[in-house]
Design a protein around this motif. Sequence first.
Motif, short mmCIF file in Angstrom:
data_model
loop_
_atom_site.label_atom_id
_atom_site.label_comp_id
_atom_site.label_asym_id
_atom_site.label_seq_id
_atom_site.Cartn_x
_atom_site.Cartn_y
_atom_site.Cartn_z
N LEU A 66 -43.56 17.78 17.89
CA LEU A 66 -43.74 16.75 16.86
C LEU A 66 -42.58 15.75 16.90
N ASP A 67 -41.35 16.30 17.04
CA ASP A 67 -40.16 15.44 17.12
C ASP A 67 -40.26 14.51 18.32
N ALA B 281 -43.43 19.84 8.71
CA ALA B 281 -43.24 21.19 9.23
C ALA B 281 -41.77 21.58 9.08
N GLU C 99 -50.51 20.01 16.22
CA GLU C 99 -50.70 18.64 15.74
C GLU C 99 -50.24 17.63 16.81
N THR D 101 -48.81 23.44 13.17
CA THR D 101 -47.68 23.05 12.32
C THR D 101 -48.16 22.31 11.09
N SER D 102 -49.50 22.28 10.88
CA SER D 102 -50.04 21.49 9.77
C SER D 102 -50.16 22.26 8.47
N ALA E 279 -43.49 23.89 18.90
CA ALA E 279 -44.49 23.02 18.28
C ALA E 279 -43.81 21.97 17.40
N VAL E 280 -42.75 22.39 16.68
CA VAL E 280 -41.99 21.44 15.85
C VAL E 280 -41.25 20.46 16.76
#
Lengths: 324, 219
Positions: A305-306, B62, A276, B13-14, A301-302
């Motif tokens: 996002l952060d 997530a 994402e 992560t979706s 991946a998390v």
Amino acid sequence: MIEILSASALATVQDLGRTGALRWGVGTSGAMDALALASGNLLLGNEEGAAAIEVPVFPFQIRFNEDCAFAVTGADCATRLDDKPLLPWWTHEARAGQVLHLGLPQQGRWRACRAYVCLAGGVNVPAVLGSRSTQLRGAFGGHEGRALRQGDRLHAAAPGRGRDAVGFGLVPPAVALPLQVDGVPAMRVLPAAEYRLFTDASREVFWTEEWKITAQSDRYGYRLAGTPLQATAAIEMRSHGIVPGVIQVPSGGHPIVQMRDAQPSGGYPKIGTVIEADLWRLGQAPIGSRVRFIETTWDEAVAALDETRRWLDEARRLVDLQRS
Amino acid sequence: MNPETPSISVLGTSALLFEAPGGTELLAQQRIWALAKAVGDWPEVREAVPGMNNLMLSLARAPRHLGDLESRLREAWNDVEALALKGRLIELPVVYGGAGGPHMADVVAHTGLTVDEIVERHSSPLYPVYALGSHPGYCYLGGMDPRIATPRRKVPVLSIPGGAVSIGGAQTGVSASDGPSGWNTIGSTTMRFFDPRQDPPALLQPGDTIRFRVERVIR
């Protein structure tokens, strides 16, 4: 109010997308470069998810029929207001009667293919099933459920707001958060359920070769050209939910990355998903350009996002300093 | 993939994808509906979306640690029992073959059956609506005769019209609007499946049943 002067098709009204309607078969839609849309809104003091005009075909022109603050983010399109050149990723004020010209995307510090015209208060179209994004397949949302045409008139939700708070901008995330491999734009990918069912050679190819974005690429999906990917056996799957970013591989071996107008379900084997946090990078990759994929993990991946969230928060802080 | 235990995988992560073991008979799907109901209001779940004997959890955020969510999902699966939804029966008149069924010949070639045999096998069952997906108002149906199963096309077709009746693998369905598809189109019908101004916006939902009535066969 603004009026679309260009005859070029495919510009649409988008916000951050329609969530919560998957159970009726309704995909998310939304801006191909969500970070550019959110940034343009931040610059204007709008909600991050206010609707804007996504422009994928140039040149593109609109006329302001009233005074209005605006910002153009995404691709750097040698933008002019009447004859005056404008800085990209910057807030400006238009006077009634002025014409905004978006030229061809520049090959400067960052290469991108979509621009976002953001207006004070956001583009005022009705929310349908919780979003102002255009659902092209279902022909609803956005402006009359379709791409914009010459002569269409759209309203800014708060044209009078923030006209005295213009003249500042942001460094685009393509410059501030670059990601490349060997000079080629890259996206991080989490392996998906069928990843292990591809041959060793195909998995190697997937991570090490460049993938060309073919002319058959649009808001629905990007069809990629490269060495065909082969599964160890024919895989016939049951239909299941998918999301933008999922990379499906039909038996011909040419990957298709699902983009924002993608259908919310699929049945082709999935080799991975563009995370994402990196989907905006792919959304800005022009047809004919090449991209690379980087294998990543859930934790990375998390964290990505952060990082995006932190960038937006910092952008908001800087903009608030300018606006106060 | 182990055929005995559920498989859980990530879609970036979706979303998470939960795939149940076993076949796509109605009883299995009813357990998927039950799981969707059980987990749909978890705080990290934005929406629980049934597929064909699988469930996608679209994530509101997530989670830092994926393992915990996966464990709770497995526990919920072990706890739920089949949920029988009682819906409506909708009849759809279908013109099989001809211009509205451009891939009938491919289904004939793959199955070795005649057009009439395919139409007979396709129009006999009552098809329960298992799930919605693909595009607004589109239904995934259970109950197709496995003898007319035909693999999805190697290269998807860029646009098939709304009302197209098609076969993809062991499944059949009806397009609700014009758009791309990887399925084999064998006929066409006229019916409005989706209206965003209605609540709910989709004509059909899981638990409803479809019958295809043969209006005409073009050989």
